[in-house]
Design an enzyme around this catalytic site. Structure first.
Site, mmCIF file in Angstrom:
data_model
loop_
_atom_site.group_PDB
_atom_site.id
_atom_site.type_symbol
_atom_site.label_atom_id
_atom_site.label_comp_id
_atom_site.label_asym_id
_atom_site.label_seq_id
_atom_site.Cartn_x
_atom_site.Cartn_y
_atom_site.Cartn_z
ATOM 1 N N THR A 233 0.845 -1.203 0.000
ATOM 2 C CA THR A 233 0.000 0.000 0.000
ATOM 3 C C THR A 233 0.878 1.250 0.000
ATOM 4 O O THR A 233 0.495 2.280 -0.554
ATOM 5 C CB THR A 233 -0.962 0.041 1.209
ATOM 6 N N ILE B 13 0.747 -10.199 -5.604
ATOM 7 C CA ILE B 13 0.958 -10.577 -7.003
ATOM 8 C C ILE B 13 1.642 -9.455 -7.785
ATOM 9 O O ILE B 13 1.804 -9.552 -8.993
ATOM 10 C CB ILE B 13 -0.389 -10.917 -7.696
ATOM 11 N N HIS C 276 0.407 -16.577 -4.550
ATOM 12 C CA HIS C 276 -0.726 -16.312 -5.446
ATOM 13 C C HIS C 276 -0.272 -15.968 -6.861
ATOM 14 O O HIS C 276 -1.043 -15.419 -7.642
ATOM 15 C CB HIS C 276 -1.608 -15.195 -4.873
ATOM 16 N N SER D 150 0.187 -8.472 6.551
ATOM 17 C CA SER D 150 -0.810 -9.494 6.217
ATOM 18 C C SER D 150 -1.861 -9.537 7.322
ATOM 19 O O SER D 150 -1.524 -9.470 8.503
ATOM 20 C CB SER D 150 -0.159 -10.874 6.087
#
Ligand code: ZN
Length: 254
Positions: A31, A106, A122, A196
């Site tokens: 972010t 990702i 992922h 996370s």
């Protein structure tokens, strides 16, 4: 950050003494590079209709919708750059301080920062993979092709179905990557879980495996997680700032 300085120094001590530190990262670390947490309420994904993996396989219309969404996201996030957090982790790896990074992201920013041992649970949005012959391609030219021709690109090698090399809803995680991540977790004496929510499995099983064999867990995340009570230390706040502080404390130890 002053408040947490005692914790920062404890973590630096553990990191300096550790024989095998594994880092797990989630959306929170990216972010600060301007990439939103796709899964959060009101996040980018909520404006898209989810294309499940079985739909992707079943219909050309679903494949078109999938590519339309992915190309739109590509346009918005392709220029994102690694931030201080990614850069410090890459440096720690090359200095032998950490074994590697297991990530739920990702965006490919760990590799862009220079990390070599990255397990992408992922997959990666920087590549496309053919579901039929398994060939992999850089994503940029395929996005361009979709935008110019307004049709789903076919695999240049076999004409098969191309999809982002990411794991869709309803698609199973790559077994080899997951197995390696689990091995790292079992062999770790320290895990740093960074950015996370530790809600989505199987990623959330990794810190559980770490504490199950008596190793230390450190959680750095903006919000509380279900594993906070199992962690030795939990830190809130900017991930870039927290890692910069730990990095300075470790460097101070020579
Ligand atoms: Zn192919």
């Amino acid at each position: 950050m002053e408040i947490a300085s005692r914790e920062i120094h404890r973590i630096a001590d553990w990191l300096a003494a550790s024989r095998s530190t594994v880092v797990l990262t989630g959306a929170g670390i990216s972010t600060e590079s301007g990439i939103p947490d796709f899964r959060s309420p009101g996040g980018v994904w909520s404006k898209y209709r989810t294309v499940y993996f079985d739909e992707f396989l079943a219909s050309a219309e679903s494949r078109y919708e999938y590519w339309r969404q992915k190309c739109e996201m590509h346009r918005d996030f392709a220029d994102a750059q690694p931030n201080a957090g990614h850069n410090i982790l890459a440096r720690w790896e090359s200095a032998g301080r950490i074994r590697g990074v297991v990530t739920q992201n990702i965006d490919g920013l760990h590799r862009l920062a220079g990390s070599k041992r990255v397990l992408e649970l992922h997959g990666t949005a920087l590549e496309a993979a053919c579901l039929d012959c398994k060939s992999r391609y850089e994503i940029g030219p395929l996005v361009q092709q979709f935008l110019v021709e307004n049709s789903v690109p076919a695999c240049p090698a076999c004409g098969g179905r191309l999809k982002h090399a990411t794991i869709s809803f309803g698609q199973t995680l790559p077994a080899d990557v997951l197995m390696e991540a689990t091995r790292w977790a079992r062999e770790a004496d320290l895990m740093l879980a960074i950015g996370s929510s530790l809600v989505v499995t199987p990623a959330a099983d990794l810190p559980r495996a770490v504490v199950a064999h008596g190793a230390r867990l450190v959680i750095i995340n903006r919000d509380p997680t279900p594993l906070d009570s199992r962690a030795e230390v939990c830190l809130r706040g900017s991930i870039g700032e927290v890692l910069t502080a730990i990095d300075a404390a470790v460097a101070g130890r020579g």
